[in-house]
Enzyme design. Structure first.
Site, PDB file in Angstrom:
ATOM      1  N   ARG A  13       0.837  -1.219   0.000  1.00 43.64           N
ATOM      2  CA  ARG A  13       0.000   0.000   0.000  1.00 43.64           C
ATOM      3  C   ARG A  13       0.868   1.265   0.000  1.00 43.64           C
ATOM      4  NH1 ARG A  13      -1.943   0.598   6.214  1.00 43.64           N
ATOM      5  NH2 ARG A  13      -0.482  -0.860   7.108  1.00 43.64           N
ATOM      6  N   SER A  40      -4.570   4.636   6.001  1.00 42.37           N
ATOM      7  CA  SER A  40      -4.440   3.223   5.633  1.00 42.37           C
ATOM      8  C   SER A  40      -4.030   3.061   4.186  1.00 42.37           C
ATOM      9  CB  SER A  40      -5.774   2.498   5.847  1.00 42.37           C
ATOM     10  OG  SER A  40      -6.111   2.491   7.215  1.00 42.37           O
ATOM     11  N   GLU A  61     -18.865   4.724   0.115  1.00 46.52           N
ATOM     12  CA  GLU A  61     -18.114   4.177  -1.023  1.00 46.52           C
ATOM     13  C   GLU A  61     -18.904   4.213  -2.324  1.00 46.52           C
ATOM     14  OE1 GLU A  61     -18.573   2.580   1.882  1.00 46.52           O
ATOM     15  OE2 GLU A  61     -16.577   2.651   2.811  1.00 46.52           O
ATOM     16  N   PHE A  86     -14.460  -2.986   0.511  1.00 43.99           N
ATOM     17  CA  PHE A  86     -15.367  -1.866   0.262  1.00 43.99           C
ATOM     18  C   PHE A  86     -15.173  -1.289  -1.146  1.00 43.99           C
ATOM     19  CE2 PHE A  86     -14.065  -1.459   4.890  1.00 43.99           C
ATOM     20  CZ  PHE A  86     -14.985  -2.404   5.297  1.00 43.99           C
ATOM     21  N   HIS A 112      -5.512  -3.742   1.722  1.00 44.56           N
ATOM     22  CA  HIS A 112      -5.981  -4.689   2.739  1.00 44.56           C
ATOM     23  C   HIS A 112      -6.744  -5.859   2.131  1.00 44.56           C
ATOM     24  CE1 HIS A 112      -4.742  -1.289   5.088  1.00 44.56           C
ATOM     25  NE2 HIS A 112      -5.091  -1.833   6.230  1.00 44.56           N
ATOM     26  N   ASP A 120      -8.499  -7.884  12.020  1.00 41.19           N
ATOM     27  CA  ASP A 120      -9.873  -7.389  11.860  1.00 41.19           C
ATOM     28  C   ASP A 120     -10.847  -8.503  11.477  1.00 41.19           C
ATOM     29  OD1 ASP A 120      -9.412  -4.839  12.624  1.00 41.19           O
ATOM     30  OD2 ASP A 120      -9.415  -3.967  10.608  1.00 41.19           O
ATOM     31  N   ARG A 170      -1.931  -4.980   3.136  1.00 38.51           N
ATOM     32  CA  ARG A 170      -1.590  -4.245   4.355  1.00 38.51           C
ATOM     33  C   ARG A 170      -0.189  -4.502   4.896  1.00 38.51           C
ATOM     34  NH1 ARG A 170      -3.291  -5.659  10.388  1.00 38.51           N
ATOM     35  NH2 ARG A 170      -2.679  -3.719  11.373  1.00 38.51           N
TER      36      ARG A 170
END
Lengths: 317, 281
Positions: A13, A40, A61, A86, A112, A120, A170
């Protein structure tokens, strides 16, 4: 065999963020949108350098995808940023109608992705996004393997006219591809030459494939590792040429085996040159909480799994 | 600029086009199309500042986005009669290999259309994006959009509506076709939406009412007022009250003709109520 050196682990990322930063300086039509995940997605620099071209849309989104589609009208090149989950499943119909079917030059950039998101858990760990996106007509689908390649792919996408999905992750992972690489969309990259088995890997699994190839080499097995960074359009030619030589293939991806790279490979092989194939990927399951390494081990997405799959597929020749 | 009578004549001709298009293929959405005929004619013939030739980027001109894409018959008729493509092409509506798909699309290169629509609730976001693009380009022209009232039940609208005010997108005029009907019945029965005006105001929009959206003069006045309210830091919403099926008495005030084509007899009756003005395609 050719070996690769980790020049220092970094997250993919951050490669996206660095690519976007560079695009901000080199292409005034590039705009960036983010749904409340600037940190992020590593979009901080672009936002700081070009506040007028950065759009914080909030946790919305669907609106972000529509805004991006609209911004292309007038010549902007929008890069949207949020988690892979998302970026795809949540907004599939928005992407389908307003971006893909409408042929809009939107770059959907997704961090991610997969199990390596970690603690998560399954609500955030999408393992179906490659399938969702590759099914959309006219959508380009890219899953990069390290920091350098993600940066190069981000920059290359601005020059590519058309909708695209860029998938990255990530955790910090080995950075081993050249810093100055020329990223060619749709062109597979052969990393090692081999004669016994072809390993077609994408994303975080590429480094694992190289580790597997080293171990296999020690066992006297010659593995040809190919980095399939572009899942669509797939480099059929590179795959067929390699399999013509090795006679079998292992596909490796941080994704459900249903709908992923492996199935795209199987389609090409069954049409042109059927060959035994083993699939390293998640076996039609959701993920769960855990560290990145724990999850990749539990779900069989690492060098060990690729070695086992290689030995198995060679026996099936 | 055409005078009111000319606009009225065009509106009548557009109604004939709508009826004939949906009749020919025994499918399509005449109700909402008929109700919005005055709005479309006013928009394309008077209100919008449009370039002579179509290009996707639309720089230096006003843009329009249709969110409730199912009222494609009125959109196509007005686009054709405003010079975007040959009027004869209306003959191909919903046929195989046509550019006039059931719902509007850019996919087949139909001039005048800038986004696919039909899956509801996406038009606010797209129009807002185009409005932002205009600002980035230093283009002072406006973006117009049209949405169904039933369509407001889709959640994405409210993401866009919230975004617009929060980001002071004041170069947009979004019109809601308040005909009070949707496929399964009246909007009040299917899902009561309460006070739509109050909702837009609460979300920070300036709201203009057009009480009779089937009166050309009222539409022109209302839209002129809306235009005068742009550029003041707030997005502008027009609540356009229309009668679904307007101009064909047996199609009016009901959801029955939302997505149903007239048979031969009904077509004849509908056409008799809308005498040919500019020539059928």
């Amino acid at each position: 065999m050719k070996t690769y050196t980790n020049t220092g682990s970094k997250d993919t990322r951050s490669g996206f963020g660095a690519g976007l930063t560079e695009l901000g300086q080199t292409n005034e039509n590039v705009v960036a949108l983010c749904a409340d995940l600037i940190g992020s997605l590593k979009m901080d620099d672009f936002k700081a350098n070009h506040p007028e071209r950065f759009f914080q849309v909030g946790i919305a989104e669907a609106n972000m995808i529509g805004l991006a589609a609209g911004m292309t009208i007038g010549g902007k090149i929008p890069f949207t940023g949020t988690f892979a989950n998302f970026s795809t499943g949540r907004v599939y119909d928005q992407i389908r109608q307003s971006v893909a079917y409408s042929g809009k030059n939107v770059k959907i950039c997704a961090s991610h992705a997969g199990l390596t998101l970690g603690e998560d858990g399954a609500t955030h760990q999408i393992l179906e996004d490659i399938g969702l996106m590759k099914m959309l007509p006219e959508m380009t689908v890219i899953n990069t393997c390290d920091y350098n390649q993600t940066k190069a792919a981000t920059i290359a996408l601005a020059k590519h006219d058309g909708p695209a999905y860029l998938r990255f992750g990530r955790p910090k992972v080995p950075n081993f591809t050249p810093e100055d690489q020329n990223f060619e969309i749709g062109k597979a990259v052969q990393l090692t030459e081999g004669t016994d088995v072809t390993i077609l890997a994408t994303g975080h699994l590429v480094w694992e494939a190289l580790e597997a190839a080293k171990s296999l080499h020690e066992k006297g097995i010659s593995a040809e590792v190919i980095n399939i960074h572009t899942i669509k359009p797939l480099d059929d030619k590179a795959i067929l040429e390699s399999v013509a030589k090795t006679g079998c293939v292992v596909s490796a991806e941080e994704h459900n085996v249903i709908g992923g790279l492996g199935e795209s490979v199987a389609r090409v092989l069954s049409q042109h040159k059927p060959a035994p194939q083993e699939f390293v990927g998640t076996q039609d399951t959701f993920g769960e909480s855990g560290t990145s390494d724990q999850l990749m081990d539990k779900y069989g997405l690492n060098a060990k799994a690729i070695i086992n799959a290689s030995e198995k597929v060679i026996k099936r020749k | 600029m055409p005078n009111t009578q000319q606009l009225q004549d065009l509106t009548t001709q557009v109604r004939r086009d709508i009826l004939r298009m949906v009749h020919k293929v025994n499918s399509g959405h005449p109700g909402g199309s008929l109700g919005c005929a005055e709005f479309f004619v006013s928009l394309y013939q008077d209100i919008m500042d449009r370039n002579d030739t179509f290009d996707m980027d639309g720089i230096g001109e006003d843009l329009f986005f249709l969110s409730n894409g199912h009222i494609s018959p009125v959109y196509y008729s007005v686009l054709a009669r405003s010079g975007y493509f040959p009027v004869d092409e209306l003959n191909t509506f919903r046929l195989l290999n046509s550019r006039l798909q059931g719902h509007p699309t850019t996919h087949d290169g139909l001039p005048g259309v800038r986004i696919a629509s039909g899956s509801l609730g996406q038009g606010f976001s797209v129009a807002l994006g185009a409005a932002q693009s205009k600002k980035l380009n230093g283009d002072n022209h406006l973006v117009y959009s049209l949405h169904g009232d039933g369509e407001l039940q889709e959640g994405q609208n409210w993401e866009g509506i919230m975004y617009a005010a929060g980001n002071k997108v004041d170069n947009i005029i979004s019109t809601i076709d308040l005909n009070g009907q949707q496929i399964d019945g009246s909007t009040d029965v299917v899902l009561p939406m309460g006070n739509i005006r109050a909702k837009f105001e609460a979300f920070g929009w300036t709201v203009v009412d057009i009480e009779n959206g089937n009166d050309i003069t009222a539409v022109l006045e209302g839209m002129a007022k809306a235009k005068s309210l742009t550029g003041k830091g707030k997005p502008v919403c027009v609540l356009l009250k229309t009668i679904m099926g307007n101009g064909v008495d047996f199609m009016m005030h009901t959801h029955a003709w939302h997505g149903k084509a007239p048979n031969d007899e009904q077509l004849a009756e509908g056409l008799a109520q809308n005498a040919e003005t500019l020539g059928d395609y």
